[in-house]
Design an enzyme around this catalytic site. Structure first.
Site, PDB file in Angstrom:
ATOM      1  N   SER A  66      25.855  37.293  20.908  1.00 24.37           N
ATOM      2  CA  SER A  66      26.202  38.075  22.088  1.00 24.37           C
ATOM      3  C   SER A  66      24.942  38.575  22.772  1.00 24.37           C
ATOM      4  CB  SER A  66      27.070  39.279  21.710  1.00 24.37           C
ATOM      5  OG  SER A  66      26.283  40.312  21.135  1.00 24.37           O
ATOM      6  N   ASP A  67      25.019  38.756  24.095  1.00 22.35           N
ATOM      7  CA  ASP A  67      23.975  39.532  24.743  1.00 22.35           C
ATOM      8  C   ASP A  67      24.112  40.965  24.241  1.00 22.35           C
ATOM      9  OD1 ASP A  67      21.862  40.277  26.325  1.00 22.35           O
ATOM     10  OD2 ASP A  67      22.612  39.268  28.115  1.00 22.35           O
ATOM     11  N   TRP A  68      23.021  41.723  24.328  1.00 15.56           N
ATOM     12  CA  TRP A  68      22.977  43.046  23.717  1.00 15.56           C
ATOM     13  C   TRP A  68      23.919  44.000  24.468  1.00 15.56           C
ATOM     14  CZ3 TRP A  68      20.597  39.497  21.542  1.00 15.56           C
ATOM     15  CH2 TRP A  68      19.781  39.659  20.424  1.00 15.56           C
ATOM     16  N   GLY A  69      25.003  44.378  23.812  1.00 14.76           N
ATOM     17  CA  GLY A  69      26.013  45.192  24.459  1.00 14.76           C
ATOM     18  C   GLY A  69      27.077  44.377  25.156  1.00 14.76           C
ATOM     19  N   GLY A  70      27.136  43.078  24.891  1.00 14.85           N
ATOM     20  CA  GLY A  70      28.071  42.201  25.588  1.00 14.85           C
ATOM     21  C   GLY A  70      29.394  41.991  24.885  1.00 14.85           C
TER      22      GLY A  70
END
Length: 754
Positions: free
Chosen positions: A265-269
């Site tokens: 995942s993208d960070w916070g995604g």
């Protein structure tokens, strides 16, 4: 030494007894065993808790292994222009190490501007060596999202507006990087074409545009590049976040393309446990942050794929097969990287790496315009004035996750002083103040007027003026999380350039930027260089092109429209096309966690469909100021008549094309021969032409070379939404061969028969 001893100790705890009572390593520790056998052996040894632990972060940039079995953690780092400085374990602050300075390589938009896959391989090898030396297992890059609008703050991290160019440059980068035992993590999958509302915006796009424009570079990264990991994007598609999007991850990435690597995942995604469990996400990173600045208030056990996932698995509400598949893919990534005994040691800040950065920078600079003033030979002028904030600014700072801590950086002013000596004088001309991330300070008008007046006064007494401006890596320019607010250059630069041109006709403009921009002064400036962020050796590359030590050979990887409204995404002036429409009365802070069917999030519609970049300019007959593929040289090239192997082709057949090119000037140089294909008559709308192949040739002065291409039926196809497949229709096609998308030197027609 610790990493080497641990598996040996495990022999006594885990290893079966072999002949003569000798201990043999468990299969997963046998380095010469096939990876798939090692993966299955390790998987059956894991507890449910250990499997779940593999699926989420344990720190800002690492995910756990299994210490009980001697399986190491995965260490990740931002890229793709250099290995980011060490970040603290559980905050976004720099760790304060003294041994994490690196080589800054040119931004990927600069790499794309080389139009040279050999430069991409050089780039991947060098950055892979630095990542390996720094102990990284996953480098978060390259980025291959398509350049849809020049306002996208993150365009400098990507490789332009054309999927053929982006894919061709990504593949050698990935292959060379992964030879170091470091996984590339291609990003952001998919449709991450703006930063405004990036965590919540739902992209409405036709499947045809998705397949023809926004997915092909990812497809090549998987199928041709063999990439080991992919990062999901923040935005939504079909109402579902892309980090756990069933259509993108289950149906296309794994189902159609056969991807066997990890989705990170993208960070916070990540936003939902069930979707993350069922829809293809493997490793969840950065949850409860905004990916850049907000500190996590919850522990890592509160991640969606942590304790909440474990509880649903234990209760039977989610099938155990989901965690087995995730753990299997994560183990495969660990064996390819952290437990790969054959990966080299790597190296950091070597002379070879600086030379690689310099070579890539040299080939990336685009000469947009030249009336003969360039090159500036060192004995030609006595009084040279350099103007502009970017002549001295550290352009490796800022930009969000692409920030870099460099050991050595040479600015344009420093390089020009080395080359021209005491002939150089400098005036700042403008200032951007001290913009912080997400906040911009207003510079007093009196300050700007004073800087402009000083520069103009000095310009009147100079023999030649070199202006070094453009954008920088601060908020609302070329920066993650914010889009640009205007198509114009900021900080009064247009007015400054106009005043300098009035004061001195011998003005050379060098703009450093990862984006297109307006040039209302274009007809008053005799020479314009377009450079991207060139990293540690950027100043040397700019100085060498200006002086003629390097003959420029860069080509634009994106079109530069005259005005913003000439760009397809902005042509209608309708906010629904960019940046999108936010539902009234909805707090954007709540939107990311809203149910998928609530419509409580902004929506952007790609109304231009398949006509992005030069496809739009060509088909709608809206000339760009400088077209895709454009770039001049200090020499001239002529194209001879192409040789084509046949006048027609059918399914499974190929056309072989040979194009002679002659360097008619007195300097050695490089030319990019571009092959576009147009379908003369089709049952659906198609662009006038589309880039299908290109070759970069080095040709000595007075010499000749040939560009060779092989055309297949795949180069003729479009995606048909009715049949849900790729189709090549019978009829006449045209080959357009040229030096840019508009500078077409030769045309050849042929017929395709089914």
């Amino acid at each position: 030494m610790k990493r080497l001893l641990l598996p040996a100790l495990l022999l006594f705890a885990l290893g079966p007894t072999g002949a003569r009572g000798q201990q043999t390593a468990p299969l997963y520790l046998q380095q010469d065993a096939p990876i798939e056998e090692r993966v299955e052996d390790a998987l059956q040894r894991l507890t449910l808790e250990e499997k779940v632990a593999l699926c989420h972060a344990q720190s800002k940039f690492s995910s756990p292994g299994v210490a009980r079995l001697g399986i190491p953690e995965l260490k990740m780092s931002d890229g793709p222009h250099g290995v980011r400085a060490e970040i603290e374990w559980n905050s976004w602050r720099h760790a304060g190490w003294t041994n994490d300075s690196i080589t800054a390589f040119p931004a990927l938009t600069a790499l794309a501007a080389t139009w040279n896959p050999r430069m991409a391989a050089l780039y991947g090898r060098a950055i892979g060596e630095e990542a390996r030396y720094r102990g990284k297992d996953v480098l978060l890059g390259p980025g291959v999202n398509i350049y849809r609008t020049p306002l996208n703050g993150r365009n400098f991290e990507y490789m332009g507006e054309d999927p053929c160019l982006a894919g061709a440059m990504a593949v050698p980068y990935i292959r060379a990087l992964q030879k170091n035992g470091v996984a590339a993590c291609v990003k952001h999958f998919a449709l991450n074409n703006q930063e405004q509302w990036r965590t919540s915006v739902d992209v409405v796009v036709s499947e045809r545009a998705l397949r023809e424009l926004y997915l092909p570079a990812f497809h090549r990264a998987v199928v041709d590049g063999g990439v080991w990991s992919i990062m999901g994007s923040y935005n939504r598609y079909l109402g579902q976040h892309c980090c756990h999007n069933s259509a993108l991850l289950n149906d296309i990435l794994r189902g159609e393309w056969g991807f066997d690597g990890c989705v990170i995942s993208d960070w916070g995604g990540t936003h939902d446990t069930r979707e993350a469990a069922l829809n293809g996400l493997d490793i969840e990173m950065g949850t409860h942050t905004d990916g850049l600045t907000t500190e996590s208030r919850s522990g890592y056990d509160a991640y969606y794929l942590a304790q909440p996932y474990l509880e649903l698995l234990r209760s039977g509400e989610l099938p155990l097969e989901t965690v087995d598949e995730k753990a299997r893919r994560i183990l495969r990534l660990i064996f390819r990287t952290a437990m790969n005994p054959r990966r080299p040691w790597g190296s950091l800040c070597s002379e070879e790496h600086y030379a690689a950065a310099k070579a890539i920078g040299d080939e990336s600079i685009v000469l947009l315009r030249n009336n003969g003033i360039l090159p500036l030979e060192t004995d030609r002028y006595e009084r040279i004035l350099v103007v502009g904030d970017n002549a001295t600014r550290r352009l490796t700072d800022g930009g969000g996750s692409s920030e870099l801590k460099t050991k050595r950086t040479i600015s344009p002013l420093e390089a020009l002083k080395t080359l021209y000596g005491d002939k150089i004088r400098y005036a700042q001309g403008y200032t951007c103040g001290n913009p912080l991330y997400g906040k911009v300070e207003e510079v007093p008008a009196a300050t700007m007027d004073s800087l402009r007046s000083e520069a103009v006064a000095l310009a009147r007494t100079a023999d030649v003026v070199i202006y070094v401006g453009g954008l920088n890596k601060n908020a609302y320019q070329d920066c993650e999380s914010t889009d640009r607010r205007s198509y114009d250059l900021p900080f009064g630069q247009n007015e400054l350039i106009e005043a300098l041109a009035e004061a001195n006709p011998n003005l050379v403009v060098v703009n450093i930027t990862g984006n297109a921009y307006a040039m209302p002064w274009v007809d008053r400036v005799p020479a314009i260089l377009h450079a991207s962020y060139l990293g540690s050796m950027g100043g040397l590359s700019i100085a060498d092109v200006l002086s003629g030590r390097v003959n420029p050979s860069g080509k634009l990887p994106y079109s530069i429209p005259v005005r913003l409204s000439d760009c397809a995404a902005h042509a209608s002036g309708d906010a629904s096309n960019y940046p999108g429409i936010k539902p009234e009365g909805i707090s954007m802070k709540k939107a990311p966690d809203a149910p998928a069917d609530s419509r409580a999030y902004p929506q952007v519609t790609y109304a231009e469909d398949i006509l992005v970049g030069y496809r739009w300019h060509d088909t709608r007959r809206i000339p760009a100021l400088f077209p895709f593929g454009h770039g001049l040289s200090y020499t001239t090239f002529s194209y001879g008549r192409p040789e084509v192997s046949a006048a027609k082709m059918g399914p499974g057949e190929r056309l072989e094309i040979r194009v002679p090119v002659t360097n008619e000037g007195s300097r050695d140089g490089m030319e990019v021969v571009q092959l576009y294909v147009g379908d003369d008559k089709c049952s659906v709308l198609r662009p006038l032409k589309e880039l299908k192949h290109f070759r970069k040739l080095f040709i000595e002065a007075g010499g000749s070379a040939e560009a060779e291409f092989t055309l297949t039926e795949d180069d003729l196809k479009f995606f048909d939404e009715q049949s849900h497949g790729w189709v090549a229709e019978e009829g006449t096609f045209t080959l357009y061969i040229g030096s840019s998308s508009t500078d077409i030197r030769q045309k050849v027609k042929f017929r395709y028969t089914d």
